[in-house]
Design a protein around this motif. Structure first.
Motif, mmCIF file in Angstrom:
data_model
loop_
_atom_site.group_PDB
_atom_site.id
_atom_site.type_symbol
_atom_site.label_atom_id
_atom_site.label_comp_id
_atom_site.label_asym_id
_atom_site.label_seq_id
_atom_site.Cartn_x
_atom_site.Cartn_y
_atom_site.Cartn_z
ATOM 1 N N ASP A 294 0.832 -1.210 0.000
ATOM 2 C CA ASP A 294 0.000 0.000 0.000
ATOM 3 C C ASP A 294 0.863 1.255 0.000
ATOM 4 O O ASP A 294 0.565 2.239 -0.659
ATOM 5 N N GLU A 303 -0.198 10.099 -3.582
ATOM 6 C CA GLU A 303 -0.912 10.352 -2.325
ATOM 7 C C GLU A 303 0.076 10.702 -1.225
ATOM 8 O O GLU A 303 -0.243 11.424 -0.294
ATOM 9 N N PRO A 323 -1.133 13.737 -6.700
ATOM 10 C CA PRO A 323 -1.819 12.831 -7.630
ATOM 11 C C PRO A 323 -2.292 13.516 -8.910
ATOM 12 O O PRO A 323 -2.187 12.937 -9.995
ATOM 13 N N ARG A 327 -1.038 12.507 -12.638
ATOM 14 C CA ARG A 327 -1.952 12.038 -13.687
ATOM 15 C C ARG A 327 -1.746 12.858 -14.947
ATOM 16 O O ARG A 327 -1.717 12.310 -16.054
ATOM 17 N N SER A 333 -2.819 5.224 -11.559
ATOM 18 C CA SER A 333 -2.683 4.119 -10.616
ATOM 19 C C SER A 333 -4.040 3.612 -10.172
ATOM 20 O O SER A 333 -5.054 4.291 -10.314
ATOM 21 N N GLY A 334 -4.034 2.408 -9.635
ATOM 22 C CA GLY A 334 -5.251 1.794 -9.125
ATOM 23 C C GLY A 334 -4.945 1.113 -7.811
ATOM 24 O O GLY A 334 -4.201 0.151 -7.767
ATOM 25 N N PRO A 335 -5.468 1.638 -6.699
ATOM 26 C CA PRO A 335 -5.170 1.044 -5.397
ATOM 27 C C PRO A 335 -5.894 -0.290 -5.185
ATOM 28 O O PRO A 335 -6.800 -0.640 -5.942
ATOM 29 N N GLY A 340 -13.945 2.800 -1.203
ATOM 30 C CA GLY A 340 -13.402 3.732 -0.229
ATOM 31 C C GLY A 340 -12.044 4.285 -0.616
ATOM 32 O O GLY A 340 -11.620 5.292 -0.070
ATOM 33 N N HIS A 341 -11.353 3.630 -1.531
ATOM 34 C CA HIS A 341 -10.050 4.164 -1.943
ATOM 35 C C HIS A 341 -10.048 4.427 -3.455
ATOM 36 O O HIS A 341 -9.907 5.546 -3.898
ATOM 37 N N ALA A 342 -10.253 3.368 -4.243
ATOM 38 C CA ALA A 342 -10.321 3.562 -5.689
ATOM 39 C C ALA A 342 -11.654 4.174 -6.097
ATOM 40 O O ALA A 342 -11.749 4.866 -7.102
ATOM 41 N N ALA A 343 -12.681 3.918 -5.305
ATOM 42 C CA ALA A 343 -14.009 4.432 -5.630
ATOM 43 C C ALA A 343 -14.732 4.833 -4.350
ATOM 44 O O ALA A 343 -14.469 4.281 -3.290
ATOM 45 N N ALA A 344 -15.621 5.817 -4.469
ATOM 46 C CA ALA A 344 -16.434 6.230 -3.330
ATOM 47 C C ALA A 344 -17.719 5.402 -3.357
ATOM 48 O O ALA A 344 -18.451 5.443 -4.338
ATOM 49 N N THR A 356 -11.005 10.211 -11.095
ATOM 50 C CA THR A 356 -9.619 10.267 -11.582
ATOM 51 C C THR A 356 -9.510 10.820 -12.996
ATOM 52 O O THR A 356 -8.428 11.206 -13.420
ATOM 53 N N GLU A 412 -8.877 3.674 -15.547
ATOM 54 C CA GLU A 412 -7.500 4.140 -15.732
ATOM 55 C C GLU A 412 -6.995 3.794 -17.136
ATOM 56 O O GLU A 412 -6.338 4.594 -17.783
ATOM 57 N N ALA B 236 -15.773 9.486 1.115
ATOM 58 C CA ALA B 236 -14.653 8.547 1.175
ATOM 59 C C ALA B 236 -13.353 9.337 1.215
ATOM 60 O O ALA B 236 -12.784 9.662 0.174
ATOM 61 N N ARG B 238 -10.301 8.612 1.831
ATOM 62 C CA ARG B 238 -9.138 8.017 1.152
ATOM 63 C C ARG B 238 -9.253 8.179 -0.355
ATOM 64 O O ARG B 238 -8.276 8.451 -1.042
ATOM 65 N N ALA B 239 -10.481 7.981 -0.862
ATOM 66 C CA ALA B 239 -10.691 8.145 -2.294
ATOM 67 C C ALA B 239 -10.440 9.595 -2.684
ATOM 68 O O ALA B 239 -9.910 9.874 -3.760
ATOM 69 N N ARG B 241 -8.298 11.634 -1.290
ATOM 70 C CA ARG B 241 -6.860 11.857 -1.355
ATOM 71 C C ARG B 241 -6.293 11.234 -2.621
ATOM 72 O O ARG B 241 -5.427 11.776 -3.278
ATOM 73 N N PHE B 242 -6.825 10.070 -2.971
ATOM 74 C CA PHE B 242 -6.399 9.402 -4.212
ATOM 75 C C PHE B 242 -6.728 10.270 -5.420
ATOM 76 O O PHE B 242 -5.954 10.355 -6.372
ATOM 77 N N GLY B 244 -6.649 13.331 -5.454
ATOM 78 C CA GLY B 244 -5.778 14.490 -5.445
ATOM 79 C C GLY B 244 -6.321 15.661 -4.643
ATOM 80 O O GLY B 244 -5.841 16.778 -4.763
#
Lengths: 507, 361
Positions: A294, A303, A323, A327, A333-335, A340-344, A356, A412, B236, B238-239, B241-242, B244
């Protein structure tokens, strides 16, 4: 049959909107390793939860040694000789091994006697473990041993193991398999849940395959090809990713001696990480979970800002960029964590597309979002990557894991990155979707992108990467061509035996 | 056994319907409360919700009050809602509202008795800045030291109240006020008086600003990338921050907007309906606006409606106090109930009830 230990007949369990298990019947014999095979959501966990007394079936019955078996709780199941090692460990870091073991027992012996028994069992089964060590200091493999020993102390007749190898290095997997084979010769039956086909083929005597809650087949896995098993699991044949011939171009992404302190107590620092990826190349980065995957992704996605001069894209230093700027420069990139990270989770696919692609796809002009363009972009991702969804307006959390993963990876890839970094691109994704994602990665590389795939699935990395490196406690081994690696070498790389390269390269 | 089951998607139907159910439940339980207090429940509810607008005897006086009270509530709630969407909980709008009023009034009073047309715009700017600056305290503490903005902003309300008490009997006290606490009365000073713009409607500059804020917030949240980033941060982190988004920037931006709008509301209140800086010119709008923001589902149009409804309960409540003799506290209880029922029924937006056999788990 006289040696049938557990007989399952017509087990059915329905949850609102989904039948998790539909009329499932099969037998487990004493002294066999029986695989339970199926994709995510095929009903494997519900089935074992019923056997372990966590969930009551709607219909159907189970018999142990011919006697009716209907456990109302895990402790009732344990009294009948059923034990289970969960995928996620339930251990207390601040307690030592013996204390943790005694907490999970219905009737723990005195501490001194327990420690002695733990030693006996761990020696007898080749699972070295000091009863007085704090669990917080143990590796994932050692933690799993604590769970296994906790089960073995109760002399189980049926041991259920839920995806036990997902946290282990190849060497640790070998040790585990030895233990399981030993248990088998002593007459313990093992119900082994996995979706790793090669493992099942080498280890298991029989396999029961579940698909959408129904039993599809019981077979002898050694007699089937991995591909046949996969097709039974998925229910249709699917294309194996094919790599087109690629020409290696210039180095696009270069990491030089990147060190980053751990942001919090639960993270791993990055220690002197260096690698380079060229156009048309896929670099696979393996390693056991929690060794800096991670953190590496965060340092590459922007990030976390890296020290100047450590991250270069097409020869330009981008280490201090965030970020958005990365880009813009062509590094996408794709976490790992989709939700919660790549998507809400609560936002629509359209909005998650904007997440993104806002700038690269010109979805924003003068600060205002063009929702029409955003919808068209989401629809393009949905079409190109066969995302199964009622429409782009659906919330991300309503999609299945595989479909959402196809969406976030597709999002992406459609932005035509120069460099793409993915962490666990097919984690928890069904076989067909995983094959589609891998194919897309290979196609992107063929078009001249440089790709970094961080994954814990070694088969995946062997399939798609040109070179392989391993992360261990935040250190990255030197990358080596996949063609000259075997599982033993990979295991040594993952275990952190970096001096191996020296010995190897000298001659 | 009854179980709550998570819906795959938030229900649109329930999102729209929960405020109505909450209002209905508040009426029922509030009616019971009034009955217990010895008042006729039907009459009490009618006095609160119907009479202020339609009763020929009171309407001429009470109807304009609707906008007078709704204006500051909407203005503050719009600002709060932007922060709440980002998961930034500014509970101290009351303090920012007071500080906006003090700074705006102070800026004007410095030029007394000038009749320049520039004074009122200057006061508006000073009011917004006052509220903004007060909100920057929790913002900076949060971004620099990771403090909790809920506690800091709330505590600063009490600091602001003490500053208010101090200036109204000290720095800003009317020198011709015969020693009574309180500033000069802006109603008697044309250049600074925030007067009714259209006679008989209650419409003053604060209401105009509230409407502008509703539209601007709608455009920001629905169309602008900045609003998208605010929502993303709340949904979200974290999203975000991802994607940007700089979390520090969002905290500063959201607290800044809500502070500035609360400060504006304070300035318009003190130069208009309240008329002067006094120890108790603030009517708790900063706190009630939190209810308004949630009742309006943090949506600008919803907040517009919720602000009007809450204003109605204020006016109707006073009327009920006057006509039926119900205690003033029961009106606050009534407003509190509204938020309580809203939050309770809100569960159904994301969950549905299942009546199912018990299961070992």
């Amino acid at each position: 049959m006289a040696d049938t230990l557990l007989s399952i007949t017509g087990l059915t369990k329905a949850y609102p909107g989904v039948v998790a298990n539909d009329d499932v019947s099969f037998d487990i014999r004493t002294g066999e390793i029986h695989a339970l095979l199926g994709e995510n959501g095929a009903g494997k966990s519900t089935l074992v939860k019923m056997i372990y007394g966590l969930v009551a079936p709607d219909r159907g019955s189970m018999r142990i040694d011919g006697a009716a078996f209907a456990p109302g709780s895990p402790s009732e199941a344990r009294q009948s000789g059923v034990a289970m090692v969960f995928q996620h460990f339930s251990l207390f870091d601040a307690l030592d091994v013996a204390e943790n073991v005694s907490l999970g027992m219905d009737d723990p012996p005195k501490p001194g006697a327990l420690a002695a028994r733990i030693r006996d069992v761990s020696e007898a089964y080749g699972l070295p473990l000091d009863p007085h060590r704090l669990v917080g200091t143990l590796s994932a493999g050692e933690r799993q041993r604590v769970e296994i020993i906790r089960c073995l102390l109760q002399d189980p007749r049926l041991l259920i193991m839920d995806e036990p190898t997902s946290v282990l290095t190849p060497q640790e997997v070998e040790i585990l398999f030895e233990t399981l084979r030993k248990l088998k010769t002593e007459g313990t039956a093992i119900l082994y849940i996995s979706h790793k086909l090669e493992e099942i083929r080498t280890l298991c005597d029989h396999a029961t395959i579940l698909r959408r809650g129904k039993k599809v087949a019981t077979c002898t896995p050694a007699e089937e090809t991995a591909r046949k098993l996969a097709e039974m699991m998925v229910g249709s044949s699917f294309a194996t990713p094919v790599a087109q011939s690629r020409t290696r171009g210039d180095v696009l992404l270069e990491i030089r001696s990147l060190s980053l302190p751990a942001p919090d107590a639960f993270s791993t620092p990055l220690r002197d990480v260096s690698f380079a990826v060229a156009a048309g190349e896929v670099l696979g980065i393996g390693g056991v979970a929690g060794n800096g995957q991670d953190e590496l992704l965060a340092a590459l996605s922007g990030e976390r800002i890296a020290p100047a001069g450590t991250v270069a894209l097409k020869g330009k230093d981008i280490a201090r960029l965030g970020p958005v700027a990365r880009r813009d420069a062509g590094l996408l990139s794709g976490p790992e964590e989709r939700l919660g990270h790549a998507a809400a989770p609560n936002m629509s696919l359209i909005e998650n597309g904007v997440l993104t692609a806002a700038r690269r796809e010109n979805l924003v002009s003068r600060g205002f979002i063009g929702w029409g363009d955003a919808r068209r972009f989401a629809e393009r991702v949905i079409d190109a990557f066969d995302v199964r969804t009622p429409g782009p307006g659906v919330a991300a959390r309503a999609l299945s894991g595989g479909n959402l993963q196809k969406f976030v990876v597709g999002r992406e890839i459609l932005q035509r990155p120069d460099v793409l970094v993915l962490n666990q691109p097919t984690w928890g994704v069904d076989a067909a979707a995983a094959a589609a994602i891998r194919q897309a990665i290979l196609d992107l590389a063929a078009k001249g992108a440089a790709i970094v795939v961080i994954s814990q699935d070694l088969d995946e990395l062997m399939e798609i990467s040109d070179r392989f490196a391993a992360l261990n406690e935040g250190r990255l081994s030197a990358a080596r061509p996949v063609a000259e690696l075997d599982m033993e070498k990979i295991g040594l790389m993952m275990g952190g035996a970096h001096d191996m390269e020296v010995a190897h390269d000298v001659h | 056994m009854i179980r709550l089951e998570k819906r795959p998607e938030p229900s649109r139907f329930w999102t729209a319907v929960t405020p109505l159910i909450a209002v209905a439940l508040t009426m029922v339980v509030g009616g019971m409360l009034f009955a217990w207090q010895g008042a006729d429940p039907v009459e009490a509810i009618r006095t609160i919700f119907w009479d202020p607008i339609f009763n020929p005897q009171f309407a001429a006086f009470t109807r304009p009050q609707l906008l007078v009270k709704a204006g500051p509530l909407i203005l503050i709630a719009i600002g709060l809602s932007i922060g709440f969407r980002a998961g930034i909980w500014n509970i101290g709008a009351e303090g920012q509202y007071i500080m906006g009023a003090i700074c705006g009034a102070g800026a004007g009073l410095a030029f007394y008795p000038s009749e320049s047309v520039l004074i009122f715009p200057l006061m508006i700017v000073a009011g917004a800045l006052g509220g903004w600056a007060w909100a920057m305290i929790p913002a900076v503490l949060k971004t620099r030291f990771g403090t909790n903005e809920i506690l800091v902003s709330l505590m600063l309300v009490y600091v602001a109240e003490n500053i208010l008490a101090s200036v109204s009997s000290g720095l800003l006290r009317n020198p011709e006020g015969m020693g009574f606490p309180g500033s000069r009365n802006f109603k008697q000073w044309d250049a600074t008086h925030n007067a009714e713009l259209i006679s008989g409607t209650g419409m003053h500059w604060g209401v105009v600003f509230a409407f502008i804020a509703v539209i601007a917030a709608y455009v920001l949240m629905a169309r602008h990338i900045q609003g998208f980033h605010i929502r993303l941060t709340g949904e979200a982190p974290r999203a975000a921050r991802f994607a940007g988004v700089n979390p520090t920037r969002i905290v500063i931006l959201c607290l800044g907007i809500s502070g500035a709008l609360a400060g504006l509301a304070g300035l318009f209140e003190v130069t208009g309906p309240a008329g002067q800086i006094s120890i108790d010119f603030n009517s708790g709008y900063g706190f009630t606006a939190i209810i308004v923001a949630f009742l309006g589902r943090l949506h600008p149009v919803g907040i517009l409606l919720a602000g009007l409804l809450m204003a109605l309960t204020y006016i109707g409540g006073e009327l009920a106090q006057l006509m039926l003799g119900v205690p003033g506290a029961s009106i606050q209880l009534f407003q509190g109930m509204l938020l309580f029922f809203l939050l309770a029924t809100d569960v159904f937006t994301n969950y549905r009830l299942r009546f199912a056999a018990r299961e070992v788990s």
